[in-house]
Every structure is written in structure tokens, then in C-alpha cells.
Design a protein around this motif. Structure first.
Motif, PDB file in Angstrom:
ATOM      1  N   HIS A   1       0.911  -1.227   0.132  1.00 48.76           N
ATOM      2  CA  HIS A   1      -0.035  -0.060  -0.192  1.00 48.76           C
ATOM      3  C   HIS A   1       0.859   1.220  -0.081  1.00 48.76           C
ATOM      4  O   HIS A   1       1.066   2.133   1.030  1.00 48.76           O
ATOM      5  N   ASP A   2       1.685   1.618  -1.162  1.00 43.01           N
ATOM      6  CA  ASP A   2       2.471   2.487  -1.215  1.00 43.01           C
ATOM      7  C   ASP A   2       1.803   3.787  -1.495  1.00 43.01           C
ATOM      8  O   ASP A   2       0.640   4.126  -1.595  1.00 43.01           O
ATOM      9  N   GLU A   3       2.909   5.126  -1.875  1.00 48.15           N
ATOM     10  CA  GLU A   3       2.198   6.179  -1.953  1.00 48.15           C
ATOM     11  C   GLU A   3       1.298   6.271  -3.305  1.00 48.15           C
ATOM     12  O   GLU A   3       0.209   6.757  -3.182  1.00 48.15           O
ATOM     13  N   ILE A   4       1.700   5.684  -4.398  1.00 53.19           N
ATOM     14  CA  ILE A   4       0.652   5.705  -5.484  1.00 53.19           C
ATOM     15  C   ILE A   4      -0.469   4.943  -4.921  1.00 53.19           C
ATOM     16  O   ILE A   4      -1.678   5.410  -5.493  1.00 53.19           O
ATOM     17  N   TYR A   5      -0.615   3.926  -4.346  1.00 55.40           N
ATOM     18  CA  TYR A   5      -1.860   3.401  -3.908  1.00 55.40           C
ATOM     19  C   TYR A   5      -2.752   4.376  -3.194  1.00 55.40           C
ATOM     20  O   TYR A   5      -3.858   4.486  -3.499  1.00 55.40           O
ATOM     21  N   ARG A   6      -2.120   5.117  -2.180  1.00 53.41           N
ATOM     22  CA  ARG A   6      -2.658   5.991  -1.346  1.00 53.41           C
ATOM     23  C   ARG A   6      -3.150   7.169  -2.259  1.00 53.41           C
ATOM     24  O   ARG A   6      -4.289   7.679  -1.828  1.00 53.41           O
ATOM     25  N   GLU A   7      -2.576   7.564  -3.240  1.00 48.61           N
ATOM     26  CA  GLU A   7      -3.153   8.744  -4.172  1.00 48.61           C
ATOM     27  C   GLU A   7      -4.265   8.104  -4.613  1.00 48.61           C
ATOM     28  O   GLU A   7      -5.425   8.856  -5.008  1.00 48.61           O
ATOM     29  N   LYS A   8      -4.390   6.834  -5.259  1.00 45.08           N
ATOM     30  CA  LYS A   8      -5.635   6.466  -5.778  1.00 45.08           C
ATOM     31  C   LYS A   8      -6.752   6.421  -4.977  1.00 45.08           C
ATOM     32  O   LYS A   8      -7.916   6.773  -5.232  1.00 45.08           O
TER      33      LYS A   8
END
Length: 269
Positions: A177-184
Motif C-alpha cells: 500500500h505505497d504512495e501511489i496506492y494511497r493517491e488512488k
């Protein structure tokens, strides 16, 4: 001066809502803020168990039943925290009137800087009473489709009660659940992520020890995140992490999981 009141809620069980409420309150108290933690989950209370107060004779149940004074139901917690626990009996739940919570808040608010209310899960009259008396709502979600979907419903419910959700805490996260995941995730739920808390083995250990993780394991990753959020709510600026190998490792991890998808993402045909 009246306290700043936060109600901690979630759309479904299993998000770690109560654990979060305990640790946020303890972290605020650790910053020398006069803090009160209220367990307003009248039917499924757990905070007393987490802090070794399960045998308290006078609790929020008795106060809401007009059988006891609020002052007699306040107990000492870690870091100078004050705790208003709820009883664990169903008989206590039956006689408690959640509508009286507003009177309790009115009485104790002048004596504290922060009040953290842990409420029941989901949409019900107990949760409504806790939301109506607060200044802001913080929602605890996990990165699962059911949690995210129910969280969206809770946001609408809060709005109906005249309270906006300040933001969400994404709990029990994994490296994927990385930064890109959190942005989505932010774009999908249209709510600000206040903090991201990892799945951490120190949590069950702290519960077994009947102590908040922020006091039992103060240098754990989750404790650092909890203290960072508490500082944010207090308007205290935390120092930025130093540049070095940990950041480089995090970047490499980000590259490895860049293809991770949200659990509710639809694949393109």
C-alpha cells in the motif's frame, strides 16, 4: 476554554478503531495536553479492557442512566490521560441513554483541551449521538473494499448530522500500500488521509500488556506515526526525517510495488 472534540468512527468492525482512539488520546496526553478518552461504544466497549479498567464499578453506563456523577466515572490512564470507560454488561447497555452524552460533554469539556470519543461501529443511534457532540470526525479505514465502501457511507451519515469528516486514518497497511496506492485511494473516496499506520506486531503485545503502544513501544513505527498525528492536531511541527538509507530503501520498495491496485479497481477491457 472548551475542549476540541474528535469522534473516532468507522463503517465496519476490524479496522482497529478503538486501538487507534486509545493511542491517539495517549499521544495527545504525552504532549502535555489535558486529554479525556471516552468509550462511547455502549454495546461493545473494549477500552476498559485495553487499559485495565474492566472492573470499574462506575462507568459511562451509570452516568448515562443518571445513576452516577461524571466525576466518579473518571479514571487515571497513561501519560496523565483521563479515561471515562464504558461498562461491559448488556444490562448497563440497556439502561444507558445515549441522548445524555451531550450533557456529559457539556460538563467535562471546560476541564480538558482534547476529548477523544470512541464510538460504535456503523450507522446507528449511538454513533449519531457521538458524532453530534463532536467538533470533527476522524474515520479509521483499512485498505479493503468493504472498509472503504462502508467508510464512504459513514461520511454521508456524518454530513447528514452536520459534521464533516476531517480525514481518514488508513490502518493495518502493508508494504504494497505505497504512495501511489494511497493517491488512488484519496481520489476514490475524496477524503484526506491524515496518517498511514502499518500492521505492527507491537499492537497485540501492547493490548496483552494493557498499555497503549505509544507508551509500551514508543520507538515502534506505529508509535512514531501516532505521535506525528497527535502533533498535527495540536499544531506542533514535527522534524522531518533525515536523509539516508531508510529513505533509499523506501524508494526501492516503491518501485517494486508500483503495479499494486486498489481492491476495488476495475480492470480495463
Amino acid at each position: 476554554m472548551a475542549a476540541k472534540i474528535y469522534t473516532i468512527t468507522s463503517g465496519k468492525g476490524g479496522t482497529g478503531k478503538s486501538i487507534f482512539a486509545v493511542n491517539l488520546a495517549a499521544a495527545l496526553a504525552g504532549l502535555a495536553k489535558k486529554t479525556l478518552l471516552i468509550d462511547a461504544d455502549l454495546g461493545m466497549s473494549n477500552i476498559g479492557l485495553m487499559l485495565g479498567l474492566e472492573n470499574s464499578k462506575i462507568t459511562l453506563h451509570e452516568v448515562l442512566a443518571d445513576e452516577a456523577n461524571v466525576a466518579d466515572a473518571l479514571y487515571d490512564g497513561p501519560n496523565g490521560l483521563k479515561v471515562l470507560p464504558c461498562g461491559i454488561s448488556l444490562q448497563g447497555f440497556k439502561k444507558a441513554d445515549p441522548a445524555r452524552l451531550k450533557d456529559v460533554i457539556a460538563e467535562v469539556s471546560p476541564n480538558f483541551e482534547f476529548i477523544i470519543i470512541d464510538t460504535a461501529t456503523g450507522i446507528n443511534h449511538v454513533t449519531a449521538s457521538s458524532i453530534e457532540v463532536c467538533d470533527e470526525v476522524i474515520m479509521v479505514l483499512t485498505p479493503e473494499i468493504t472498509s472503504i465502501t462502508d467508510g464512504s457511507k459513514m461520511r454521508v451519515f456524518s454530513t447528514m448530522l452536520g459534521k464533516e469528516v476531517t480525514g481518514i486514518v488508513l490502518n493495518r497497511t502493508m508494504p504494497v500500500h505505497d504512495e501511489i496506492y494511497r493517491e488512488k485511494l484519496v481520489s476514490s473516496v475524496d477524503m484526506n488521509i491524515l496518517e498511514v499506520l502499518p500492521e505492527d506486531v507491537s499492537i497485540p503485545n501492547s493490548i496483552a500488556g494493557k498499555s497503549p503502544v505509544v507508551t509500551k513501544y514508543p520507538y515502534s513505527e506505529i508509535s512514531i506515526a501516532m505521535n506525528r498525528l497527535a502533533a498535527l492536531l495540536c499544531g506542533i511541527k514535527m522534524p522531518e526525517p533525515e536523509e539516508g538509507k531508510p529513505q533509499k530503501k523506501q524508494k526501492n520498495e516503491k518501485k517494486r510495488v508500483v503495479a499494486a491496485k486498489l481492491p476495488f479497481s476495475q480492470s480495463k477491457k
